[in-house]
Every structure is written in C-alpha cells, then in structure tokens.
Design a protein around this motif. Structure first.
Motif, short mmCIF file in Angstrom:
data_model
loop_
_atom_site.label_atom_id
_atom_site.label_comp_id
_atom_site.label_asym_id
_atom_site.label_seq_id
_atom_site.Cartn_x
_atom_site.Cartn_y
_atom_site.Cartn_z
N GLY A 74 0.79 -1.22 0.00
CA GLY A 74 0.00 0.00 0.00
C GLY A 74 0.82 1.27 0.00
N GLN A 78 2.92 0.21 -3.74
CA GLN A 78 1.60 0.75 -4.07
C GLN A 78 0.87 -0.08 -5.13
OE1 GLN A 78 1.67 5.03 -4.68
NE2 GLN A 78 3.20 5.29 -3.08
N ASN A 82 -2.18 0.88 -8.06
CA ASN A 82 -1.62 1.09 -9.40
C ASN A 82 -2.15 0.02 -10.36
OD1 ASN A 82 -0.13 1.65 -11.67
ND2 ASN A 82 1.87 1.34 -10.71
N ALA A 170 0.29 7.18 -5.41
CA ALA A 170 -1.13 7.19 -5.04
C ALA A 170 -1.51 8.53 -4.42
CB ALA A 170 -1.42 6.06 -4.07
N LEU A 175 -3.04 7.10 0.74
CA LEU A 175 -1.87 6.83 1.58
C LEU A 175 -2.17 7.08 3.05
CD1 LEU A 175 0.95 8.38 -0.64
CD2 LEU A 175 0.28 5.98 -0.45
N THR A 178 -4.39 4.19 4.26
CA THR A 178 -3.59 2.98 4.46
C THR A 178 -2.78 3.08 5.74
OG1 THR A 178 -3.42 2.69 2.05
CG2 THR A 178 -1.83 1.51 3.43
#
Length: 318
Positions: A74, A78, A82, A170, A175, A178
C-alpha cells in the motif's frame, strides 16, 4: 554466530517462502534474495521480536503480518492502487471498492499472502527448527538496531526503486487511509488477549489432523480466490472458517507447537503447489523456472521433515 543463526535463517527464509516458493521470482533471479530479505526478512524478524518480547501469540503475529502487507503493497510499491503495476494482473480495477480505493480481490489476496505466508509461516518454521529457543527473543542489544536499519533500508530500496520504475504515486487520501489502517492493526495486535492454557474440557486434535485441515483450507482458498466477486466471497468464507477453527483448536487442552508446525506445513505445501502455476514477476519463465519450482518445493519438503523430527523429539514422552 550460533546464537544468531535462527535470526539469520528467518531473515532469508521469509523472502524464500514469500517470493521463490510462490513462484513470483524465478530461479535465474535468485540473486535478488538478499535485497528482498531487507524488507521481508527484516519485517518478519521485527514482528517476531516484538511479539515474543511482549508475551503475545500467533494471532498478534497474523495481525502484524497484515500490517506489513499494507506497508509493502500500500505504501511502498503501491500495487494496491496502481492498475499498471504488473503485466500479469490488475489488483485495482477488478472488484473495485470506491471507499477503499482498491479492489477487494487485490486487498484480500495481499493480506492473506503476506500475513500468512510471508510472515507467519516462516516464523513458525524457523521456531520449529530451534524448539529450545522458540519462545525467547533472538535479537540482542546490537542485533535489534541492525535489523531495524536493514528494514528501513529495505523500505527505501523498494519504495524508491518502484517509483523510479513505475512513476506512480497514489493520492494523499489513499496513503493516509492505508497508514491509519496499519496503525489500527498494530494497536489491535498488542491489545489482543495473551495466549493462555487450553481448556480442560476440550482436547486438541492430532497434529496430523491440523496439518491436513490447513492444507485443505489454504489450497481451497487459493483455488477459489479469483478476480471476481464470487471468488472473493468464497475465499472470505474459507478464511473465516479457518480462523474460527484455529481459535477453537488453539484453546483446547493439549494444543502445542507441533500443531503450529502442522498448520505451517499445510500452508507451505499449498504454496509449493501454487508455485508451479505462477508466472514469475522477476526472472524468466520456461525450463529454468520449472527447475526452480522443483528445487524450491523439494527444499520446502526437506525443511518440513527436519522441523517435524525436531518437534517430535521435543515433545516425545519421557
């Protein structure tokens, strides 16, 4: 050096199971193992050390393994956000959940793969190889900061390297979300009840029964987990069954580390089988990949045999 061997073994076994045995990395890319060990091995060691030092149990390891999964997939590479991360799969678009910003299929797959196979299984296997030191810390005053430094180096290598390759970042909201989920999992791992003695009124099954159940459930989970909602629902049902059965058995009288090894063995054999069907993300496919799978699967079986022998001697009646 002898005292450091379990830590060194876990440092390299975590990426070996998580990447090589799964088939994500081919035999001709095995030179990447030390680089992968920075993140995989460093994370597994830090998780095990924190759990053993605080007297927590395997459920805490699983929760911290889930937190590790979100850190790697994450925040760093990522992959969960993605859509063009890999030529072999798209974890984002299929079964997309707007609230999460990713696909339920990809999230479930990531959490299961890392929490179970990248973290918990390698810890269980190495501890079975050193039963006399299974409950004690492995990192001393020098080893702990060294592993922290290696893990931080791994985060930089994976995070920066992936960005240089993918040129993807991201959104801040994803972010932050997460990061909050990671914190929540870590807090839950250390608030969960400490393991206690089994209940006298219920007897744990034989380790062989636990191992067969683990093999059946993990194999079924991998078989039904497909990039569609039907696959996600079926896989979640199997995962819930496995958790419920694990809670029920682990609280029974007579449950010990032989049962833990049996569960890890079943999951390991599932991964060994899946590896023969997995297209590699790193390295080449073809004959060299097949040879690698055979070698890695044979090595896993040999490791399980040695661990089983050591566990049977440790718990043999005297």
């Amino acid at each position: 050096m002898r005292r450091a061997l379990p830590a060194i073994g876990l440092f390299f076994l975590a990426p070996a199971v998580g990447e090589l045995l799964l088939g994500a990395t081919s035999l001709d890319a095995i030179a990447l193992l030390p680089v992968m060990a920075l993140l995989y091995g460093g994370g597994a060691l830090l998780i095990r050390e924190s759990v053993r030092r605080t007297g927590r149990g395997w459920w805490s390891i699983l929760l911290l393994g889930a937190a590790y999964a979100l850190v790697e997939e994450g925040l760093l590479d990522q992959m969960l956000f993605n859509t063009h991360y890999s030529d072999h799969y798209d974890m984002v678009s299929v079964t997309y959940v707007p609230f999460l910003g990713t696909g339920a299929y990809g999230l479930l797959s990531t959490l299961a793969v890392h929490a179970v196979w990248s973290i918990t299984v390698p810890i269980a296997l190495v501890e079975a190889l050193v039963p006399s030191r299974a409950r004690e810390p492995w990192l001393g005053g020098l080893g702990l900061p060294v592993v922290v430094a290696l893990f931080l180096l791994g985060t930089v290598v994976v995070g920066w390297g992936t960005y240089e390759e993918q040129h993807f970042m991201a959104s801040a909201s994803r972010l932050i979300g997460t990061s909050l989920a990671i914190v929540g999992l870590i807090v839950a791992a250390f608030r969960i009840r400490r393991p206690g003695p089994g209940r006298a009124g219920r007897t744990a099954p034989r380790p062989l029964v636990a191992g067969v159940a683990s093999l059946a459930l993990t194999a079924a989970f991998m078989a039904v987990l497909q990039p569609n909602w039907w696959g996600v629902v079926c896989a979640l049902s199997i995962a819930a069954t496995a958790v419920a059965l694990g809670v029920h058995w682990s609280r029974a009288h007579g449950w010990d580390r032989r049962h833990v090894l049996a569960l890890a063995a079943g999951a390991t054999l599932t991964y060994a089988g899946v590896g023969f069907t997995q297209p590699p993300d790193s390295g080449s496919s073809g004959p060299v990949n097949l040879v690698g799978h055979i070698v890695f699967a044979a090595g896993a079986v040999a490791l399980l045999w040695v661990a089983a022998r050591l566990s049977s001697r440790c718990y043999a009646p005297r």
